[in-house]
Design a protein around this motif. Structure first.
Motif, short mmCIF file in Angstrom:
data_model
loop_
_atom_site.label_atom_id
_atom_site.label_comp_id
_atom_site.label_asym_id
_atom_site.label_seq_id
_atom_site.Cartn_x
_atom_site.Cartn_y
_atom_site.Cartn_z
N TYR A 43 0.83 -1.21 0.00
CA TYR A 43 0.00 0.00 0.00
C TYR A 43 0.86 1.26 0.00
CZ TYR A 43 -2.83 3.84 1.69
OH TYR A 43 -3.42 5.06 1.83
N ARG A 44 1.92 1.24 0.77
CA ARG A 44 2.79 2.41 0.84
C ARG A 44 3.35 2.76 -0.54
NH1 ARG A 44 8.28 2.86 4.55
NH2 ARG A 44 8.85 4.98 3.93
N ASN A 45 3.71 1.76 -1.33
CA ASN A 45 4.25 1.99 -2.66
C ASN A 45 3.20 2.54 -3.62
OD1 ASN A 45 6.82 1.11 -1.97
ND2 ASN A 45 6.39 -1.02 -2.50
N ALA A 46 1.93 2.19 -3.38
CA ALA A 46 0.86 2.60 -4.30
C ALA A 46 0.07 3.80 -3.80
CB ALA A 46 -0.10 1.43 -4.52
N ALA A 47 0.33 4.26 -2.58
CA ALA A 47 -0.55 5.21 -1.92
C ALA A 47 -0.76 6.51 -2.68
CB ALA A 47 -0.03 5.52 -0.52
N LEU A 48 0.27 7.04 -3.35
CA LEU A 48 0.17 8.37 -3.98
C LEU A 48 0.03 8.30 -5.49
CD1 LEU A 48 2.79 10.40 -1.89
CD2 LEU A 48 0.34 10.08 -1.49
N ASN A 49 -0.08 7.11 -6.06
CA ASN A 49 -0.21 6.95 -7.51
C ASN A 49 -1.64 6.56 -7.84
OD1 ASN A 49 -0.15 5.06 -10.05
ND2 ASN A 49 1.67 6.35 -10.21
N TYR B 145 -3.17 5.28 -10.58
CA TYR B 145 -3.39 3.97 -11.19
C TYR B 145 -3.07 2.83 -10.23
CZ TYR B 145 -2.76 -0.08 -14.25
OH TYR B 145 -2.83 -1.32 -14.79
N GLN B 146 -1.91 2.91 -9.58
CA GLN B 146 -1.51 1.84 -8.67
C GLN B 146 -2.47 1.73 -7.49
OE1 GLN B 146 2.56 2.43 -7.53
NE2 GLN B 146 3.33 2.30 -9.64
N GLN C 257 -8.59 9.52 -9.82
CA GLN C 257 -8.65 10.38 -10.99
C GLN C 257 -7.48 11.36 -10.99
OE1 GLN C 257 -12.45 12.30 -10.90
NE2 GLN C 257 -13.59 10.46 -11.44
N ARG C 258 -7.20 11.92 -12.13
CA ARG C 258 -6.15 12.95 -12.24
C ARG C 258 -6.81 14.31 -12.33
NH1 ARG C 258 -1.43 10.37 -16.18
NH2 ARG C 258 -1.06 8.52 -14.87
N ARG C 259 -7.22 14.77 -11.19
CA ARG C 259 -7.89 16.07 -11.10
C ARG C 259 -7.31 16.84 -9.92
NH1 ARG C 259 -14.39 14.84 -12.01
NH2 ARG C 259 -14.21 14.05 -14.17
N PRO C 260 -7.56 18.16 -9.85
CA PRO C 260 -7.07 18.93 -8.71
C PRO C 260 -7.54 18.35 -7.38
CG PRO C 260 -7.85 20.41 -10.43
CD PRO C 260 -8.23 19.02 -10.86
N ARG C 261 -6.67 18.33 -6.43
CA ARG C 261 -6.91 17.90 -5.06
C ARG C 261 -6.89 16.38 -4.88
NH1 ARG C 261 -5.12 21.92 -3.94
NH2 ARG C 261 -6.19 23.89 -3.67
N THR C 262 -6.80 15.56 -5.96
CA THR C 262 -6.74 14.12 -5.74
C THR C 262 -5.45 13.71 -5.06
OG1 THR C 262 -5.88 13.83 -8.00
CG2 THR C 262 -8.24 13.56 -7.68
N TRP C 263 -4.37 14.44 -5.34
CA TRP C 263 -3.10 14.15 -4.69
C TRP C 263 -3.22 14.35 -3.18
CZ3 TRP C 263 1.34 17.34 -3.00
CH2 TRP C 263 2.50 16.58 -2.87
N GLU C 264 -3.84 15.48 -2.77
CA GLU C 264 -4.02 15.74 -1.35
C GLU C 264 -4.94 14.69 -0.71
OE1 GLU C 264 -4.19 17.97 -3.70
OE2 GLU C 264 -3.11 19.80 -3.16
N LEU C 265 -5.97 14.28 -1.45
CA LEU C 265 -6.88 13.26 -0.93
C LEU C 265 -6.14 11.95 -0.65
CD1 LEU C 265 -10.12 13.71 -3.07
CD2 LEU C 265 -9.90 14.05 -0.61
#
Length: 490
Positions: free
Chosen positions: A385-391, A393-394, A425-433
């Protein structure tokens, strides 16, 4: 041309130009006034005289003296002026009249060329009528020696009234200084602007007497600004901007960083809640860095304050990103209480600053269930999970696998497509989510007692953390007490 002259009772006007505005506030603080528009002509005379004496003392000081450090400040802001030119007089009695001439009242024909003295022009900054024009030798952050003919034909320079001339040379007193740059603050809240300037005036006075080397390790401009923003009443909304610059002869530069309008409200909420205060101080502790010899490399309070400012070029560090690194990193073991405080701090930042109120519990529960009950060891699944947490697709692939695994084992899958969609999704704020999701997952695992590492929290490290938290509380209280005692009514 019909140009209004300055009213005697209002010789200083704070404009929206950041450098002039910072200087105008510095004049007010130096004069002991609450606001720039309360400065009188007598006050302006007094401040101008103080500036002249400091400039002359610095310009004629020996290079191995503390006073020479103030000359370095002047050289970074006014590199072509009579105070910093390599051929300047080294006798104070010779130099003083030239410096005093910079701040003389308007309309003195005997000290101006006839043509310039006869022309009344609106001040470049405030519009007040003036007969004095200045060029790049006395105004910070204008042209360089490489830029020629930037003024229109027949224009001798920029008209600058006396109030703005004094303000432009009072600027370094109200700015956060290094030997080669200055930083000023503009804010929608004037109390914060004045507080920032008042803190810097105190420091500038110390620099003029002690120099930089004999000064204790100071705070960065961002921390000085954050302290000022904490003074905003009732946590009102107020955006602020830090303008850092150097007026170099060859390569002048300007760096701009900004806070969002909700930062004072966020700080007020942090100060008013014990868990959030603990989270903020843990953030400061986590961001403190020392080198191999034990020397301090980065002060945690400075680094935490910097996270609230966003650079124009987009190169600033993310607040949520730093909290994510602290929570998911392997270099520190957090107890359940500390992890909960940092997680709460992250969600409060997302709510107050970014306007995000996500419900991540269903997805976090799905992942936590999979880590706890899936095939293999919890440690291995957590690493996946740690490897996939911020990507995006993963993370989507992992969620799919986790749901299948739980369903095949006869366990409920507590989330659905509507919960997944904002995260993959690749939209604003998804990275923060995704970072907030990571913090929630780790907190759930710790609450359940699921072990994902071989090394439990070290009791000695826990004691050190508590000692640092207590030390942080005392230091903050002492800093504010010292400031109030030394600044007085200013």
């Amino acid at each position: 041309m019909n140009v209004a002259t300055a009213a005697p009772e209002r010789p200083v006007i704070a404009t929206r130009h950041p450098l002039q505005r910072g200087g105008a506030w510095a004049v007010a603080v130096l004069a002991g006034r609450a606001r720039p528009d309360e400065v009188t002509v007598t006050d302006l005379d007094t401040v101008a005289a103080e500036i002249v004496e400091d400039v002359v003392a610095a310009a004629t000081a020996a290079k191995d003296t503390a006073a020479y450090d103030w000359w370095k400040v002047l050289f970074a802001l006014y590199p072509n002026s009579k105070a910093t030119h390599s051929k300047r007089p080294k006798e104070s009695t010779v130099l003083r009249p030239d410096i005093a001439l910079l701040f003389r009242p308007d309309r003195e024909p005997e000290t101006e060329p006839v043509q310039a003295a006869a022309t009344l022009r609106p001040c470049t900054f405030c519009g007040t009528g003036t007969t004095v024009v200045w060029t790049k030798s006395t105004l910070p952050l204008y042209d360089t020696d490489r830029a020629l003919n930037t003024l229109p034909p027949g224009v001798p320079g920029w008209p600058v009234c006396r109030g703005c001339r004094v303000a432009m040379w009072a600027l370094p007193y109200g700015a956060w200084l290094t030997a080669g740059s200055a930083t000023v603050l503009t804010c929608e809240n004037e109390d914060a602007e004045r507080d920032f300037v008042a803190q810097n005036v105190l420091r500038a006075r110390r620099v003029t007497h002690l120099g930089f080397e004999r000064m204790p390790a100071g705070t960065r401009s961002e921390l000085v600004a954050v302290r000022a923003l904490r003074a905003v009443r009732d946590g009102d909304f107020a955006a602020s901007t830090l303008w850092s610059f150097k007026n170099d002869n060859q390569e002048p530069w300007l760096r701009v960083t900004r806070t969002r309008r909700a930062v004072p409200a966020f700080l007020a909420r942090v100060d008013g809640n014990a868990v959030l205060r603990r989270g903020w101080r843990l953030l400061e502790i986590g961001l403190t860095r020392v080198d191999r010899t034990g020397q301090l490399v980065a002060r945690g309070p400075d680094e935490a304050a910097r996270l609230l400012f966003e650079a124009e070029d987009g190169r600033s560090r993310s607040f949520l990103g730093q909290v994510h690194e602290l929570l998911s990193g392997s270099d520190r073991r957090w107890c359940a209480e500390d992890r909960a405080a940092l997680t709460r701090l992250a969600f409060t930042y997302a709510e107050e600053i970014l306007g995000m109120t996500p419900d991540l519990k269903p997805v976090a529960t799905l992942i936590a269930d999979w880590i706890e009950h899936g095939s293999g060891s919890p440690r291995g699944r957590f690493a996946e999970y740690r490897n996939a947490a911020l990507n995006d697709y993963q993370l989507g692939v992992l969620l799919t696998q986790a749901q299948y695994r739980l369903m095949l084992d006869g366990r409920p899958a507590p989330s659905g497509p509507e919960d997944w969609s904002p995260l993959i999704q690749r939209r604003p704020r998804t990275w923060e989510l995704r970072m907030l999701l990571s913090a929630t997952v780790v907190q759930l695992l710790q609450e359940r007692g699921v072990t994902v590492n071989d090394t439990p929290v070290d009791p000695e490290e826990r004691q050190r953390t508590e000692a640092l938290l207590e030390q942080s509380n005392h230091q903050r209280a002492e800093e504010y007490e010292d400031e109030e005692e030394e600044m007085g009514p200013a």
